[in-house]
Structures are given as C-alpha cells and as structure tokens.
Write a protein that holds these residues in place. Structure first.
Motif, PDB file in Angstrom:
ATOM      1  N   ALA A 400      13.168  61.713  39.200  1.00 15.90           N
ATOM      2  CA  ALA A 400      13.951  62.831  39.724  1.00 15.90           C
ATOM      3  C   ALA A 400      13.357  64.182  39.349  1.00 15.90           C
ATOM      4  CB  ALA A 400      15.391  62.733  39.223  1.00 15.90           C
ATOM      5  N   ASN A 401      12.694  64.271  38.200  1.00 24.03           N
ATOM      6  CA  ASN A 401      12.161  65.566  37.787  1.00 24.03           C
ATOM      7  C   ASN A 401      10.825  65.898  38.443  1.00 24.03           C
ATOM      8  OD1 ASN A 401      10.387  63.897  36.428  1.00 24.03           O
ATOM      9  ND2 ASN A 401      10.779  64.758  34.397  1.00 24.03           N
ATOM     10  N   GLY A 402      10.298  64.975  39.234  1.00 20.62           N
ATOM     11  CA  GLY A 402       9.077  65.226  39.973  1.00 20.62           C
ATOM     12  C   GLY A 402       7.800  65.121  39.172  1.00 20.62           C
ATOM     13  N   ILE A 403       7.879  64.807  37.900  1.00 25.52           N
ATOM     14  CA  ILE A 403       6.687  64.686  37.059  1.00 25.52           C
ATOM     15  C   ILE A 403       6.095  63.296  37.210  1.00 25.52           C
ATOM     16  CG2 ILE A 403       5.852  64.730  34.674  1.00 25.52           C
ATOM     17  CD1 ILE A 403       8.001  66.764  34.030  1.00 25.52           C
ATOM     18  N   ASP A 404       4.789  63.238  37.246  1.00 25.31           N
ATOM     19  CA  ASP A 404       4.066  61.971  37.363  1.00 25.31           C
ATOM     20  C   ASP A 404       4.529  61.013  36.267  1.00 25.31           C
ATOM     21  OD1 ASP A 404       2.161  59.905  37.400  1.00 25.31           O
ATOM     22  OD2 ASP A 404       0.532  61.254  37.941  1.00 25.31           O
ATOM     23  N   ALA A 405       4.832  59.763  36.661  1.00 25.76           N
ATOM     24  CA  ALA A 405       5.306  58.773  35.698  1.00 25.76           C
ATOM     25  C   ALA A 405       4.282  58.489  34.608  1.00 25.76           C
ATOM     26  CB  ALA A 405       5.679  57.477  36.417  1.00 25.76           C
ATOM     27  N   LYS A 406       3.000  58.717  34.881  1.00 25.91           N
ATOM     28  CA  LYS A 406       1.988  58.538  33.840  1.00 25.91           C
ATOM     29  C   LYS A 406       2.173  59.555  32.713  1.00 25.91           C
ATOM     30  CE  LYS A 406      -1.592  56.596  36.850  1.00 25.91           C
ATOM     31  NZ  LYS A 406      -2.921  56.822  37.475  1.00 25.91           N
ATOM     32  N   LEU A 407       2.713  60.720  33.054  1.00 20.91           N
ATOM     33  CA  LEU A 407       2.989  61.721  32.029  1.00 20.91           C
ATOM     34  C   LEU A 407       4.366  61.545  31.397  1.00 20.91           C
ATOM     35  CD1 LEU A 407       1.482  64.941  33.675  1.00 20.91           C
ATOM     36  CD2 LEU A 407       0.519  63.563  31.820  1.00 20.91           C
ATOM     37  N   MET A 408       5.254  60.816  32.057  1.00 22.77           N
ATOM     38  CA  MET A 408       6.586  60.568  31.504  1.00 22.77           C
ATOM     39  C   MET A 408       6.651  59.272  30.705  1.00 22.77           C
ATOM     40  SD  MET A 408       8.432  63.151  32.118  1.00 22.77           S
ATOM     41  CE  MET A 408       9.850  62.395  31.341  1.00 22.77           C
ATOM     42  N   HIS A 409       5.655  58.414  30.880  1.00 20.65           N
ATOM     43  CA  HIS A 409       5.702  57.088  30.247  1.00 20.65           C
ATOM     44  C   HIS A 409       5.859  57.189  28.731  1.00 20.65           C
ATOM     45  CE1 HIS A 409       4.792  52.827  29.594  1.00 20.65           C
ATOM     46  NE2 HIS A 409       4.025  53.241  28.613  1.00 20.65           N
ATOM     47  N   ASN A 410       5.023  57.991  28.076  1.00 21.35           N
ATOM     48  CA  ASN A 410       5.133  58.138  26.620  1.00 21.35           C
ATOM     49  C   ASN A 410       6.418  58.845  26.207  1.00 21.35           C
ATOM     50  OD1 ASN A 410       2.891  56.817  25.576  1.00 21.35           O
ATOM     51  ND2 ASN A 410       1.568  58.616  25.717  1.00 21.35           N
ATOM     52  N   ALA A 411       6.912  59.726  27.062  1.00 20.62           N
ATOM     53  CA  ALA A 411       8.130  60.484  26.731  1.00 20.62           C
ATOM     54  C   ALA A 411       9.386  59.634  26.866  1.00 20.62           C
ATOM     55  CB  ALA A 411       8.241  61.707  27.637  1.00 20.62           C
ATOM     56  N   TRP A 412       9.290  58.502  27.560  1.00 22.62           N
ATOM     57  CA  TRP A 412      10.482  57.731  27.910  1.00 22.62           C
ATOM     58  C   TRP A 412      11.289  57.256  26.694  1.00 22.62           C
ATOM     59  CZ3 TRP A 412      11.967  58.512  32.576  1.00 22.62           C
ATOM     60  CH2 TRP A 412      13.013  57.735  33.121  1.00 22.62           C
ATOM     61  N   PRO A 413      10.647  56.744  25.629  1.00 24.68           N
ATOM     62  CA  PRO A 413      11.442  56.317  24.465  1.00 24.68           C
ATOM     63  C   PRO A 413      12.315  57.424  23.884  1.00 24.68           C
ATOM     64  CG  PRO A 413       9.221  55.468  24.301  1.00 24.68           C
ATOM     65  CD  PRO A 413       9.224  56.438  25.447  1.00 24.68           C
ATOM     66  N   THR A 414      11.812  58.654  23.885  1.00 18.40           N
ATOM     67  CA  THR A 414      12.600  59.762  23.345  1.00 18.40           C
ATOM     68  C   THR A 414      13.790  60.079  24.241  1.00 18.40           C
ATOM     69  OG1 THR A 414      10.606  60.646  22.299  1.00 18.40           O
ATOM     70  CG2 THR A 414      12.480  62.136  22.510  1.00 18.40           C
ATOM     71  N   LEU A 415      13.587  60.013  25.562  1.00 13.96           N
ATOM     72  CA  LEU A 415      14.716  60.203  26.481  1.00 13.96           C
ATOM     73  C   LEU A 415      15.760  59.111  26.278  1.00 13.96           C
ATOM     74  CD1 LEU A 415      12.978  61.217  29.840  1.00 13.96           C
ATOM     75  CD2 LEU A 415      14.028  62.700  28.123  1.00 13.96           C
ATOM     76  N   TRP A 416      15.301  57.893  26.075  1.00 16.90           N
ATOM     77  CA  TRP A 416      16.210  56.755  25.848  1.00 16.90           C
ATOM     78  C   TRP A 416      16.991  56.945  24.545  1.00 16.90           C
ATOM     79  CZ3 TRP A 416      19.461  53.400  26.996  1.00 16.90           C
ATOM     80  CH2 TRP A 416      19.625  52.164  26.376  1.00 16.90           C
ATOM     81  N   ALA A 417      16.318  57.386  23.504  1.00 17.30           N
ATOM     82  CA  ALA A 417      17.011  57.652  22.237  1.00 17.30           C
ATOM     83  C   ALA A 417      18.054  58.745  22.404  1.00 17.30           C
ATOM     84  CB  ALA A 417      15.993  58.041  21.168  1.00 17.30           C
ATOM     85  N   LYS A 418      17.723  59.756  23.184  1.00 15.35           N
ATOM     86  CA  LYS A 418      18.649  60.869  23.399  1.00 15.35           C
ATOM     87  C   LYS A 418      19.915  60.405  24.100  1.00 15.35           C
ATOM     88  CE  LYS A 418      18.670  65.631  25.177  1.00 15.35           C
ATOM     89  NZ  LYS A 418      17.854  66.667  25.858  1.00 15.35           N
ATOM     90  N   VAL A 419      19.788  59.487  25.050  1.00  9.55           N
ATOM     91  CA  VAL A 419      20.966  58.957  25.752  1.00  9.55           C
ATOM     92  C   VAL A 419      21.891  58.239  24.764  1.00  9.55           C
ATOM     93  CG1 VAL A 419      21.721  57.215  27.422  1.00  9.55           C
ATOM     94  CG2 VAL A 419      19.876  58.792  28.013  1.00  9.55           C
ATOM     95  N   ASN A 420      21.305  57.417  23.896  1.00  7.57           N
ATOM     96  CA  ASN A 420      22.106  56.702  22.900  1.00  7.57           C
ATOM     97  C   ASN A 420      22.786  57.670  21.936  1.00  7.57           C
ATOM     98  OD1 ASN A 420      21.540  53.476  22.809  1.00  7.57           O
ATOM     99  ND2 ASN A 420      19.807  54.562  23.699  1.00  7.57           N
ATOM    100  N   ALA A 421      22.021  58.658  21.468  1.00  9.05           N
ATOM    101  CA  ALA A 421      22.576  59.622  20.512  1.00  9.05           C
ATOM    102  C   ALA A 421      23.702  60.436  21.139  1.00  9.05           C
ATOM    103  CB  ALA A 421      21.469  60.541  20.000  1.00  9.05           C
ATOM    104  N   LYS A 422      23.555  60.765  22.426  1.00  8.80           N
ATOM    105  CA  LYS A 422      24.594  61.539  23.102  1.00  8.80           C
ATOM    106  C   LYS A 422      25.892  60.743  23.184  1.00  8.80           C
ATOM    107  CE  LYS A 422      25.564  64.233  27.260  1.00  8.80           C
ATOM    108  NZ  LYS A 422      25.018  64.766  28.535  1.00  8.80           N
ATOM    109  N   ALA A 423      25.771  59.444  23.466  1.00  6.18           N
ATOM    110  CA  ALA A 423      26.965  58.596  23.525  1.00  6.18           C
ATOM    111  C   ALA A 423      27.653  58.539  22.169  1.00  6.18           C
ATOM    112  CB  ALA A 423      26.582  57.193  23.993  1.00  6.18           C
ATOM    113  N   VAL A 424      26.862  58.369  21.112  1.00  9.59           N
ATOM    114  CA  VAL A 424      27.420  58.297  19.762  1.00  9.59           C
ATOM    115  C   VAL A 424      28.104  59.613  19.392  1.00  9.59           C
ATOM    116  CG1 VAL A 424      26.819  58.076  17.319  1.00  9.59           C
ATOM    117  CG2 VAL A 424      25.791  56.526  18.992  1.00  9.59           C
TER     118      VAL A 424
END
Length: 663
Positions: A400-424
């Motif tokens: 959705a953000n339009g950034i190449d998935a090759k550049l988002m691949h390494n960032a993905w774990p941090t986004l995933w952690a942020k989703v969990n932390a936001k729920a908590v």
C-alpha cells in the motif's frame, strides 16, 4: 566527529578513533550498479548479484562539512557525504547508482560483534555477513548431512550467516559502533585487516556512529537509539512457561508436571487455534481465534489458571489462511498485499496458502491489532503469545505504501512487532502481556519485549544446536535486546533427528540462567521425547525451574537494570572485563548479569566443562564453593544437574547464590 584534510583526501574520526581514511590511492567509497536475482521458497532465499559497475571515487572536493566524490577532478561528482553531528548523511548525485561500498578503517587485531542476532559466530571478524531476514536454515553447516538433505528437499539448509534477525549495526573492540540506516539488502565484510567493507544494495540514508569509554556505555547508547524493553512481567518469575500442544489434555499434563515439582508461570498452547496435518508435521490452523473444539471452555479455564497465578499464552503470525473465517473479512476490506495483477497475493506455506496482511496500510495494521490480537486474544484472556514469522514478506508483492517489497522485506519484522505492541498498549497491558518474536530488524527493540532464538535443531550441533542460542543472545543483547530465550530441547526434528534425554536436560540447565524458561514440544511432538515422558528428565526439569525461581530476586534486579541502562540480562564476558582481551572471542559462556558466569555443557556426553575465568576477579564455583583465580582456564566437573556456574567473589548476592546448593 572530526574531519581532517590530508594530501589527496581526508580522515574522519570520532573521539580520536579513525573511522574513514580516503586518498586517491586508497579510496574509501565505491559506487555502481547491480542486477540482483532473489528467489524465495518458504522463507528461504537464493540471492546473487551481477555487478554491472563498481567504480572507485578517488577524487574529493570538500566544502565545510560536505564531501563530494568523483571519479576524477575534471568529472562531475557522483556522490556526497555530509557530516552532521555523529551522523554521515549520504546522497547520490547520479540516478544510476544502486550499489554503494564504503570502507571503514580497521585494525588487524580488532574484534567486531553485532549484526543483529548471529547464531554461529559471535566475533564477526574474518567473515562476511549478508544481512537479510530469512529462515535461518536447518543444520546451517554445508558439510553436514542434515543440511545437505534440507537443501535438496526444500532449499532449507542455510549457512552460518542466515538469521531471522539481521541488523546493519556492529560494535568494535575500538569502542565505537556503526549503524547503517537502510532497509536494503546489505553485506558487512570483515575479512580484511585494514578495513571493513560495508555494501548496500541501495543508497543508505546515513551512517550513524557512536563512541564511548566503556563497552557498557556503548551498549547503553545503542539501546537508547533503538529502544528499550519494559521490565519483565511479575508473573514470569513464578517458573517455566510450559509449551504443550495437546488440546484439552495440555491442562492434565501441566498438572502432572506441577505435581512432580515443576514450578509453572504459564501454559503456552500454540494449538489454541486448532491444527492441520502436513508432511512437515502437525501445523497450526492459521486463523487467529480460539478453537473451542480442541479446547472446550477455554476462556473459563484461562480464568481458573489466572486465579492460581498461572497465565495462558497462545500463538499468532501475520498471515491468514485462505480456508479460515478471517481471510474473507480481510480480503473484502483490501487488507492484503497484492500480486502483479492487483489481486490478493497468496503465499504457499507448505501445503496451504495464506494472504499477507499489509502492515504498510494503516487500516490493515489497526484492524489486525484491534480485531485479531486485541479482541480475539487479549480480551479472550491471553497473557502472551509467540508472534511468529515476520521474515516471509515476498519480494514480488505490491504494498500500500508503494515502496518496493525488496526494500520493505527487512523492515517487515519491525512493522509486525509494532502491530503486536500497539494491541498490548491499547489494553493497558504493556509490561504485563508478554509476546516473543524470532524475526527482527532495526528498531524491533522498541516494540518487542522478548526475543526467542528461533528453530534450532534438536541436537548438540555446532551451527544449529544448543550452543547457537548463547551466540544469539550475546549478539542481539549488545544492540539493545535485553531479554532472550529459546525452545528448551530445540524445535526442528527432520530426517530421523530426534531429541535425547541428555539434550533436554542440558538445555534446561542453560535456560534456568536466562530471562525466561520456556519449553517446546517441537515440530514433531510424537517422534520426540517430551519432558513429562521420562521420570529422570521430569525430575531434572523440576529442579531447574526451582533454580530459576530461587534466582528471581537477582533476575528482577537485572530486569530493572535493563530498563534503566539497556544492559542485557545475558552479557558477553568482555562487557565487564574489557581490559582482558582473552574474553573477546568467547561465545559459549556468558555473564548472567555482572555477578554470575554461566558455561553450559553444549556437547553430547560431556561431564566436564573447560572455561576461561576473566582476570581481576576471584570466581566461586556455585556447587562446591571452591574459589578460582581469574585469568586462568579451569576444567570443572559438570555432571547433569550441575552446569558450570560461578559467582563473582564479593557479590552482594553471595547468600542467594550459595543457596543454590540446597536445591
């Protein structure tokens, strides 16, 4: 930072440490263009690069704090560095550049640590480390049969550098640290005596440098930069988190273990969502809500456990299986990543397909945090979970953000952690609910309260067994991850490789001296020995949980120290003995806080342990009370139940540590 001009170039230093030295004869910067090939198969990657151009930028033009680089004086500049505080900002002046190589000044006897969570080599000097989040591989040693078979059957063998959690950050024995701010594929190459070469498959945003007079201060700076975790939840100190995935029978088995003396703080049932059976073994049903056919009246049972001081934990990951009820809801709202045709991208996870929830879409992230984790898990009564995966983002999806998935691949774990932390955080549970992750990247520290070491093999092997967990804890701990733990007994059982009673007992001995004790039944529970199936193993495990609970006052002090200073619970020996260079390469022992030195037995059939004791202290063997002088290598008896553990003579916790002999 200080910039000094020299004939034909410059020297850049931080607090007197030379960082960059550039001359026309020995340039510090190379740029060019590459064409990469990346193929993913179930989280494992084949990656190669065809370098079209690699050009040394030998000529420099310096104006104030800005340095422009060119191939020659009469040619236009192609790249620029701007010094801003302790940062070096990078700028491409040539749109064709998509590869950058920077050479950092090095010394021949220098040691280097970090790189995220490295499982094979703590001291990274002498080796090359690609930094790309992925499955770490099974075996992780190309000379072994299990790695060969894993490669042949599923491209899953891995190598020493494969890791769920890479991070482009390292600490040098020269007492400085470098962080490269980028999410692109990068390579840290420490094979040359005179320089370290940093390779990035994009133009990085900046290089960040840190310097300190002590290693402890340097770790503190990095923990502030990347984020610090809250103190461990109070309930964790009550004992082990038992990992059982046996449906309703999990409660019966837990009680049997408690009756045998096992101290229990939590019951962790991955299969709370139900199971599906595949050729890999029993897999979970990837739709994140309670399966009350497998766990009848689960909500009521969770409440009953809470009344006894025991928490219930589950499992979640950032994907939704196509045959579950949550998939059509998310699909209708457009919450999944798309394929080339703009349709929902589906990923094969081994005999079932899933959609990838697109966390670059704020609505997708909010929905998952609120409706899935918030309502289905926290409101249901869960106090924690394994937040699995994160390293599987396909590189060919559209986000959705339009950034190449090759550049988002390494960032993905941090986004995933942020989703969990936001729920908590939304439920006011930060510091009480405990989720743990294996995947990570820069910034995961600010969101994830606990790392786990991933999927080790159920064995004593050098590159995929028990000992790798120590290396993972030490490397990640230097970068601001205060808490680390692992699956007691390992996880991956393939090609006839199964647990032994000795392995479980040795792993439990180590786990008793970590932030969290947690067991796991593994990917093939029926083929592998479980803790409650062997009387000797069960008795041993009960005693290890008693040791963990006995040490709770000490662990609480370490947790408070971590929140205040960023120092990890498990520490490399050199962190408090920086003048003793004999400690710099030790990766199979660790300091548990400042006052305990732990050297687990990590090889099969070993009943002694040889360990170097740092200089400047007298070390007391916990089980005998015998004192040993520092600066010596000692061989200590280490029968089952008595791992090699020492305390620092004069510690204020001496009475607590001496009490271990009575357990």
């Amino acid at each position: 930072m200080q910039l000094d001009l020299i004939p034909g170039g410059f020297i850049l230093s931080i607090d007197g440490r030379e960082i960059l030295r550039h001359t026309e004869a020995a340039p510090a910067l190379f740029v060019g263009h590459g064409e990469e090939r990346m193929d993913m198969y179930r989280g494992n990657f084949e990656i190669e690069d065809y370098v079209v151009e690699r050009t040394a930028l030998t000529s420099v033009e310096i104006s104030g704090n800005r340095i422009e680089f060119a191939v020659a004086r009469w040619l236009p500049a192609r790249f620029a560095l701007t010094i801003k505080g302790n940062h070096v900002l990078t700028e491409s002046l040539d749109a064709s550049i998509n590869r950058v190589w920077i050479r950092i000044a090095a010394e021949a006897d220098e040691h280097v640590w970090g790189g995220g969570e490295q499982m094979s080599y703590f001291d990274m000097r002498g080796r090359k480390f690609p930094l790309w989040t992925s499955e770490p591989g099974v075996g992780r040693d190309k000379t072994t049969e299990i790695t060969f078979k894993s490669d042949v059957t599923g491209k899953a063998g891995g190598d020493y550098y494969n890791t769920n959690y890479p991070q482009p950050t390292y600490i040098s024995s020269r007492k400085y640290a470098l962080h490269v701010e980028t999410t692109a594929y990068s390579v840290f190459d420490f094979r040359r005596d005179g320089f370290h070469e940093i390779e990035v498959w994009a133009v990085p945003q900046r290089l960040e440098f840190f310097a300190a007079s002590t290693f402890a201060d340097l770790v503190g700076q990095l923990s502030l930069r990347f984020g610090r975790q809250p103190e461990l939840p109070e309930w964790v100190y009550g004992g082990a988190i038992l990992g059982l995935k046996d449906g309703e029978n999990s409660f019966t088995r837990m009680q049997k273990m408690r009756d045998a003396g096992v101290k229990v703080s939590g019951l962790w049932c991955e299969d709370w969502v139900g199971l599906r059976h595949t050729s890999f073994g029993a897999r979970l049903f990837w739709d994140w809500q309670a399966n009350e056919s497998r766990y009848p009246k689960l909500k009521e049972k969770i409440a009953a456990l809470n009344a006894e001081g025991i928490r219930f934990l589950g499992y979640v990951n950032p994907y939704l299986c196509v045959d579950g009820p949550l998939f059509p809801i998310a699909d209708a709202k457009g919450y999944f990543a798309k394929d080339e045709q703009g349709k929902t991208a589906l990923v094969d996870f081994g005999e079932f397909d899933c959609g990838v929830v697109d966390f670059t879409n704020p609505q997708s992230a909010d929905w998952f945090a609120e409706e899935v984790i918030g309502k289905n898990m926290l409101d249901y009564g869960l106090s924690g979970w394994m937040a699995d995966f994160g390293e599987y983002l396909p590189i060919d999806v559209k986000l959705a953000n339009g950034i190449d998935a090759k550049l988002m691949h390494n960032a993905w774990p941090t986004l995933w952690a942020k989703v969990n932390a936001k729920a908590v955080e939304s439920r006011g549970k930060t510091g009480d609910a405990l989720f743990f992750m294996r995947a990570g990247f820069t910034g995961v520290q600010a969101y994830c309260p606990l790392l786990w070491g991933g999927d080790q093999s159920v064995d004593f092997t050098r590159h995929d067994g028990l000992v790798t967990v120590i290396c993972g804890a030490l490397s990640s701990g230097l970068l601001g991850n205060a808490y680390h733990h692992s699956d007691i007994g390992g996880y991956t059982s393939l090609f006839g490789n199964v647990r032994t009673p000795e392995l479980i007992m040795r792993w439990a001995e180590m786990a008793a001296f970590t932030a969290v004790m947690r067991s796991h039944e593994g990917n093939r529970p029926r083929d592998n020995l479980q803790i409650d199936q062997d009387p000797q193993v069960l008795t041993h495990f009960a005693r290890m949980t008693a040791i963990y609970v006995h040490l709770a006052p000490y662990l609480k002090s370490l947790s408070a120290e971590a929140a205040k200073t960023g120092l990890p619970v498990q520490r490399p020996l050199f962190l408090h003995h920086e003048d003793d260079r004999d400690t710099y390469a030790i990766q199979d022992a660790y300091l548990y806080g400042r006052d305990l030195l732990v050297a687990p037995v990590w090889q099969a059939a070993e009943t002694t342990r040889t360990i170097y004791l740092p200089k400047g202290e007298s070390w007391v063997h916990v089980w005998t009370g015998e004192a040993h002088a520092g600066g010596e290598t000692a061989t200590i008896p280490a029968p089952l139940g008595q791992p090699a553990v020492f305390y620092r003579k004069g510690t204020s916790y001496q009475a607590l540590f001496d009490g271990l002999r009575d357990l």
